[in-house]
Write a protein that holds these residues in place. Structure first.
Motif, PDB file in Angstrom:
ATOM      1  N   LEU A   1       0.722  -1.170   0.035  1.00 59.51           N
ATOM      2  CA  LEU A   1       0.076  -0.042  -0.018  1.00 59.51           C
ATOM      3  C   LEU A   1       0.937   1.123   0.102  1.00 59.51           C
ATOM      4  CD1 LEU A   1      -2.755  -1.058   2.595  1.00 59.51           C
ATOM      5  CD2 LEU A   1      -2.795  -1.363   0.149  1.00 59.51           C
ATOM      6  N   VAL A   2       2.172   1.108   0.346  1.00 58.80           N
ATOM      7  CA  VAL A   2       3.101   2.263   0.509  1.00 58.80           C
ATOM      8  C   VAL A   2       4.187   1.921  -0.231  1.00 58.80           C
ATOM      9  CG1 VAL A   2       2.177   2.714   2.736  1.00 58.80           C
ATOM     10  CG2 VAL A   2       3.849   1.274   2.636  1.00 58.80           C
ATOM     11  N   THR A   3       4.546   0.966  -0.723  1.00 64.94           N
ATOM     12  CA  THR A   3       5.840   0.922  -1.610  1.00 64.94           C
ATOM     13  C   THR A   3       5.559   0.128  -2.846  1.00 64.94           C
ATOM     14  OG1 THR A   3       6.301  -1.146  -0.710  1.00 64.94           O
ATOM     15  CG2 THR A   3       7.111   0.924   0.514  1.00 64.94           C
ATOM     16  N   VAL A   4       6.226   0.552  -3.793  1.00 66.23           N
ATOM     17  CA  VAL A   4       6.236  -0.370  -5.082  1.00 66.23           C
ATOM     18  C   VAL A   4       6.659  -1.470  -5.075  1.00 66.23           C
ATOM     19  CG1 VAL A   4       6.448   0.058  -7.790  1.00 66.23           C
ATOM     20  CG2 VAL A   4       5.814   1.968  -6.532  1.00 66.23           C
ATOM     21  N   GLN A   5       6.035  -2.518  -5.699  1.00 68.04           N
ATOM     22  CA  GLN A   5       6.529  -3.848  -5.735  1.00 68.04           C
ATOM     23  C   GLN A   5       7.188  -3.887  -7.122  1.00 68.04           C
ATOM     24  OE1 GLN A   5       2.399  -5.439  -5.139  1.00 68.04           O
ATOM     25  NE2 GLN A   5       3.627  -7.198  -4.030  1.00 68.04           N
ATOM     26  N   ALA A   6       8.451  -4.564  -7.162  1.00 69.59           N
ATOM     27  CA  ALA A   6       9.098  -4.811  -8.221  1.00 69.59           C
ATOM     28  C   ALA A   6       9.394  -6.401  -8.425  1.00 69.59           C
ATOM     29  CB  ALA A   6      10.688  -3.991  -8.255  1.00 69.59           C
ATOM     30  N   LEU A   7       8.510  -6.983  -8.721  1.00 66.74           N
ATOM     31  CA  LEU A   7       8.542  -8.649  -9.025  1.00 66.74           C
ATOM     32  C   LEU A   7       9.287  -8.723 -10.069  1.00 66.74           C
ATOM     33  CD1 LEU A   7       5.303  -9.776  -7.635  1.00 66.74           C
ATOM     34  CD2 LEU A   7       7.418  -9.521  -6.518  1.00 66.74           C
ATOM     35  N   SER A   8      10.031  -9.859 -10.284  1.00 70.26           N
ATOM     36  CA  SER A   8      10.611 -10.166 -11.725  1.00 70.26           C
ATOM     37  C   SER A   8       9.746 -10.881 -12.651  1.00 70.26           C
ATOM     38  CB  SER A   8      11.932 -11.140 -11.524  1.00 70.26           C
ATOM     39  OG  SER A   8      11.378 -12.294 -10.939  1.00 70.26           O
ATOM     40  N   SER A   9       9.637 -10.814 -13.780  1.00 69.85           N
ATOM     41  CA  SER A   9       8.860 -11.601 -14.735  1.00 69.85           C
ATOM     42  C   SER A   9       8.545 -13.161 -14.369  1.00 69.85           C
ATOM     43  CB  SER A   9       9.491 -11.408 -16.256  1.00 69.85           C
ATOM     44  OG  SER A   9      10.684 -12.091 -16.304  1.00 69.85           O
ATOM     45  N   GLN A  10       9.737 -13.569 -13.787  1.00 75.69           N
ATOM     46  CA  GLN A  10       9.734 -15.142 -13.440  1.00 75.69           C
ATOM     47  C   GLN A  10       8.849 -15.133 -12.432  1.00 75.69           C
ATOM     48  OE1 GLN A  10      13.345 -17.077 -12.902  1.00 75.69           O
ATOM     49  NE2 GLN A  10      12.698 -18.696 -12.114  1.00 75.69           N
ATOM     50  N   GLU A  11       8.968 -14.359 -11.438  1.00 76.37           N
ATOM     51  CA  GLU A  11       8.211 -14.329 -10.269  1.00 76.37           C
ATOM     52  C   GLU A  11       6.728 -14.371 -10.579  1.00 76.37           C
ATOM     53  OE1 GLU A  11      10.756 -12.659  -6.324  1.00 76.37           O
ATOM     54  OE2 GLU A  11      10.321 -11.304  -7.956  1.00 76.37           O
ATOM     55  N   LEU A  12       6.415 -13.340 -11.552  1.00 75.86           N
ATOM     56  CA  LEU A  12       5.080 -13.040 -11.870  1.00 75.86           C
ATOM     57  C   LEU A  12       4.384 -14.285 -12.656  1.00 75.86           C
ATOM     58  CD1 LEU A  12       5.561  -9.299 -13.233  1.00 75.86           C
ATOM     59  CD2 LEU A  12       4.201 -10.230 -11.069  1.00 75.86           C
ATOM     60  N   VAL A  13       4.981 -14.948 -13.468  1.00 80.68           N
ATOM     61  CA  VAL A  13       4.472 -15.844 -14.195  1.00 80.68           C
ATOM     62  C   VAL A  13       4.223 -17.020 -13.530  1.00 80.68           C
ATOM     63  CG1 VAL A  13       5.115 -14.906 -16.529  1.00 80.68           C
ATOM     64  CG2 VAL A  13       6.507 -16.676 -15.414  1.00 80.68           C
TER      65      VAL A  13
ATOM     66  N   SER B   1      -4.082  -6.367 -10.271  1.00 78.62           N
ATOM     67  CA  SER B   1      -2.867  -6.806 -10.860  1.00 78.62           C
ATOM     68  C   SER B   1      -2.530  -8.110 -10.538  1.00 78.62           C
ATOM     69  CB  SER B   1      -1.926  -5.836 -10.209  1.00 78.62           C
ATOM     70  OG  SER B   1      -1.662  -6.299  -8.888  1.00 78.62           O
ATOM     71  N   ASN B   2      -1.432  -8.805 -11.473  1.00 75.46           N
ATOM     72  CA  ASN B   2      -0.989 -10.162 -11.134  1.00 75.46           C
ATOM     73  C   ASN B   2      -0.420 -10.083  -9.932  1.00 75.46           C
ATOM     74  OD1 ASN B   2      -0.664 -12.983 -11.912  1.00 75.46           O
ATOM     75  ND2 ASN B   2       1.440 -12.365 -12.655  1.00 75.46           N
ATOM     76  N   SER B   3       0.210  -9.109  -9.256  1.00 72.07           N
ATOM     77  CA  SER B   3       1.136  -9.105  -8.344  1.00 72.07           C
ATOM     78  C   SER B   3       0.257  -9.648  -6.792  1.00 72.07           C
ATOM     79  CB  SER B   3       1.686  -7.855  -7.959  1.00 72.07           C
ATOM     80  OG  SER B   3       2.406  -7.386  -8.855  1.00 72.07           O
ATOM     81  N   VAL B   4      -1.214  -9.296  -6.944  1.00 75.98           N
ATOM     82  CA  VAL B   4      -1.963  -9.243  -6.014  1.00 75.98           C
ATOM     83  C   VAL B   4      -2.292 -10.979  -5.637  1.00 75.98           C
ATOM     84  CG1 VAL B   4      -4.546  -9.472  -5.084  1.00 75.98           C
ATOM     85  CG2 VAL B   4      -3.400  -7.476  -6.308  1.00 75.98           C
ATOM     86  N   GLN B   5      -1.808 -11.736  -6.523  1.00 76.08           N
ATOM     87  CA  GLN B   5      -2.115 -13.178  -6.280  1.00 76.08           C
ATOM     88  C   GLN B   5      -1.139 -13.712  -4.964  1.00 76.08           C
ATOM     89  OE1 GLN B   5      -3.370 -16.063  -9.507  1.00 76.08           O
ATOM     90  NE2 GLN B   5      -1.701 -14.888 -10.561  1.00 76.08           N
ATOM     91  N   GLN B   6       0.018 -13.198  -4.662  1.00 80.87           N
ATOM     92  CA  GLN B   6       0.625 -13.754  -3.714  1.00 80.87           C
ATOM     93  C   GLN B   6       0.120 -13.382  -2.293  1.00 80.87           C
ATOM     94  OE1 GLN B   6       4.528 -11.063  -3.239  1.00 80.87           O
ATOM     95  NE2 GLN B   6       3.268  -9.606  -4.819  1.00 80.87           N
TER      96      GLN B   6
END
Length: 769
Positions: free
Chosen positions: A431-443, A558-563
């Motif tokens: 909510l306060v910082t930008v997530q910078a997941l790698s493409s590998q982590e995302l897929v 967003s796809n990042s929400v899945q985690q």
């Protein structure tokens, strides 16, 4: 009227302090102010305040120091105290030789409000300052210049172009001699005013017209490096002027001159300390590289700019009042995605699509620190979050810099604090910082039976990216009227027009068909962006059948929400809490069909509890929601476009709660439900089509811990809704997944109600299982 004679040096004018104040200040305070050591000035007054009550003259000096160091929280408190003193009759101050601190108070508020993006408030305070100066017949011309400049900039940023130009003309007419002590103040005020008006030739004229400044001398010193010695405020006082000049050169076609200036500035290590200017320099230098066909260089520069932006306090532009310019930080992500497409780097594009959506959420919540503190549900998370906020504020303080020393470590410390927050509570950190997941982590988060289809819009350009754990494809969606088509499609569906079919096929051809080879027979996880949030994807048609007939669909912001989505609990447990037709106190808001729907569902599910009319209260929801793994709410829902956190579900009120269950409140709740069904109007769409629904009710329930949310894009026929919901819950009781149950219920309803108006409004956000 104040009529004393003022003679100031250029340095003191830049600092905003008159030499006539020398006699009244103590020697130390004069030295600190004149040397620009505002950090030491504020600490000395703070120490003094520990033993002696501060008078207006002391508070004015302290507020002025805070305004220069950009300590906004302390500044607002200081200004409040200063205003109280003034209202009590203690008006006399020493700074600027004023007999009344009132105009300085309002000017400091105006400049802070410009930097905080609150332009209407800035206009109000700048107007008050100008009115006071006019009524007092003041000869303090630099305060006049600053008031007029603040008014013009705030109006320009607010979109009031005509008013902005009017104040620019008044500023231009301000009678100041070319060699006057005030000439430089007027020139800088004109330059930043014209920056806000995008009059870049006028910016150059203003800077070059300052006889006391000397552009050529300035540039000679810039290129020779003679500025860069000792401890000084060059990064905060002169760098903004250097940026304005080179930005104006770029915008007026003098690209080579601008390129040379940008390169020189970027070569100065200490420029990095001023993050707000640094990212703008990187961005404009990237633009020059892109226009020259140097795409790899441009991509690198834009990525560096994003790295800087993601360390900045969101929604605060510390240099806005100095340079009359606010850069579009979100546009940087679009530039990276565009170049990634050109350079055929879809995995890189995926990373920055996700970072863009993460940044958008951070931006929207940035002005609401109290919300995120309340969203920290345990004491340790609150402590770590407070530490992060404190370090973030500290990293933005504008202190004099030793031009020969190494860079400060404040941003490194901030990065460490952000890491500590992620380790303590990763979802809160998002909510306060930008997530910078790698493409590998995302897929890696994509289920085996589905493929990711993520969209991204930048201006009028749309991109679509399809990805699984083996391959990815990024395509530009070439349609200048995509948003207009979505609007028309929605209208035709809600009008139940047969013309909707043709547009359904057109949109399918643009958004789905180009990716069919990779999609194959798999289900879709769709991440919309912009207007695509409000498109009923299930109704898109390949000419043979609708999309929902081909496969199951689920959506995420967003796809990042899945985690952060919790794992599925015992599917055999089916405890359902139902709210139907709450008594909202107005007959026109009654939903008798929703009540019948709720009763029918309750009758079919043994382990259910039904609350209707006066029993369907907000208090009951907060007390009981955690005891059930399924929640069904058949009531009105409202999306507030002007403030998404105030979007709400309407329940019955009682002595404890007003009946409005807002997104703001959802962020503070812990609702670990497998499914929340919002069988109500306007729960998914809202009153606008453009922009991301990243703070709507669905996102609120996700953060509260719900795994799946079913909502509707528009208000659907009562009978059709009741049939669909009964079919949906029947299949859930059979053990079907959430996405499969919704799909089958929609297809069943389509047989009796073939028009997409009846069945395509409903969509599922979340895990799908």
């Amino acid at each position: 009227m104040r009529t004393h004679k003022i003679f100031t040096s250029l340095l003191l004018l830049m600092l905003g302090i008159h030499q006539t104040a020398f006699a009244d200040f103590s020697g130390d305070q004069v030295r600190l102010a004149a040397s620009g050591r505002f950090d030491l000035l504020e600490s000395s007054i703070e120490d003094y305040a520990k033993t002696t009550p501060l008078k207006t003259r002391d508070l004015h000096a302290l507020c002025f120091a805070y305004s220069k160091t950009k300590r906004y929280s302390q500044l607002q408190q200081c200004l409040d105290q200063l205003e109280t003193k003034i209202q009590a009759g203690d008006r006399r101050t020493l700074l600027f030789g004023l007999h009344d601190a009132t105009p300085a108070l309002h000017l400091m508020r105006a400049e802070a409000m410009i930097e905080l993006g609150q332009y209407a408030t800035a206009i109000d305070h700048a107007n008050k300052a100008l009115t006071w100066l006019t009524d007092d017949d003041s000869d303090d011309l630099d305060l006049f210049a600053n008031a007029l400049s603040a008014l013009s900039i705030a109006h320009a940023f607010k979109g009031n172009t005509e008013q902005a130009w009017n104040y620019e003309k008044q500023l231009l007419k301000l009678k100041i001699g070319m060699m006057s002590d005030y000439a430089s103040a007027k020139a800088v005020a004109l330059a930043r005013t014209r920056m806000a008006l995008q009059d870049y030739r006028g910016v150059i004229d203003a800077i070059q017209g300052d006889a006391t400044f000397g552009v050529n001398v300035f540039l000679d010193k810039l290129f020779s490096g003679s500025f860069f010695t000792g401890t000084n405020n060059w990064v905060w006082a002169e760098l903004p002027r250097a940026f304005m000049l080179n930005k104006a050169l770029l915008e007026t076609g003098r690209t080579e001159e601008a390129k040379a200036g940008f390169d020189k500035l970027l070569g100065i290590r200490q420029v990095q300390e001023n993050g707000e200017i640094y990212w703008l320099l990187l961005s404009d230098r990237g633009r020059i590289a892109e226009e020259a066909g140097q795409f790899e260089t441009a991509l690198s520069l834009f990525r560096q700019a994003i790295d800087v932006v993601e360390t900045q306090r969101a929604n605060i532009n510390t240099e806005a009042s100095k340079i009359g310019f606010v850069g579009d930080k979100q546009a940087l992500y679009g530039k990276v995605v565009k170049l990634a497409h050109r350079l055929q780097q879809p995995k890189l594009a995926l990373e920055y699509m996700e970072r863009s959506k993460s940044r958008a959420l951070v931006d929207l919540l940035a002005a609401r620190n109290e919300l995120t503190l309340e969203a920290a549900r345990d004491d340790e998370s609150k402590r770590v979050l407070k530490d992060y906020y404190a370090q973030q504020s500290e990293a933005s303080v504008q202190r004099p810099i030793d031009m020969q020393a190494a860079l400060s470590k404040t941003r490194t410390t901030l990065s460490s604090q952000a890491s500590a927050l992620r380790q303590q509570n990763a979802e809160l950190a998002s909510l306060v910082t930008v997530q910078a997941l790698s493409s590998q982590e995302l897929v890696s988060q994509i289920a085996a039976d589905e493929v990711l289809l993520e969209f991204f819009s930048h201006g009028n350009v749309f991109f679509g990216l399809i990805a699984d754990q083996k391959e990815s494809l990024l395509l530009e969606i070439k349609s200048a009227q995509l948003e207009a088509d979505i609007r028309e499609f929605r209208k035709l569906i809600q009008d139940q027009s047969p013309l909707a079919a043709a547009l359904a096929s057109k949109l399918y051809g643009q958004l789905i068909a180009p990716f069919e080879k990779i999609i194959g027979q798999r289900n879709l996880l769709i991440i919309p962006h912009g207007p695509l949030h409000y498109l009923p994807f299930s109704a898109l048609n390949d000419g043979k059948q609708v999309l929902i007939a081909q496969r199951s669909l689920r959506f995420l912001p967003s796809n990042s929400v899945q985690q952060y989505i919790a794992k599925e609990k015992n599917r055999n447990s089916f405890k359902l809490l139902i709210f139907g037709n709450p008594d909202l106190g107005k007959a026109q808001l009654d939903l008798p069909s929703a009540e019948e729907e709720a009763k029918a569902i309750a009758k079919s599910i043994p382990q259910s509890e039904l609350l209707t009319r006066k029993n369907a209260t907000e208090s009951a929801f907060k007390q009981k929601a955690t005891q059930f793994n399924y929640l069904h709410i058949a009531s009105h829902g409202q999306f507030k476009a002007e403030n998404a956190l105030d979007s709400r579900l309407l329940l019955a009120s009682d002595v404890e709660n007003d009946g409005s269950l807002t997104v703001r409140e959802l962020y503070q709740l812990n609702i670990s439900a497998d499914l929340v069904t919002l069988s109500a109007c306007e729960t998914g769409l809202g009153s606008v089509l453009n922009g991301d629904d990243i703070l709507g009710l669905t996102r609120g329930f996700l953060y509260a811990g719900s795994r799946n949310i079913v909502a509707s894009l528009w208000e659907v026929d009562d009978e059709a809704t009741s049939l669909l919901m009964q079919g949906f819950y029947s299949r859930l009781q059979q053990g079907k997944s959430k996405k499969a149950a919704l799909r089958e219920a929609q297809l069943q309803l389509q047989k009796t109600h073939p028009d997409p108006f009846y069945w395509s409004a409903f969509y599922l956000t979340g895990a799908g299982t």
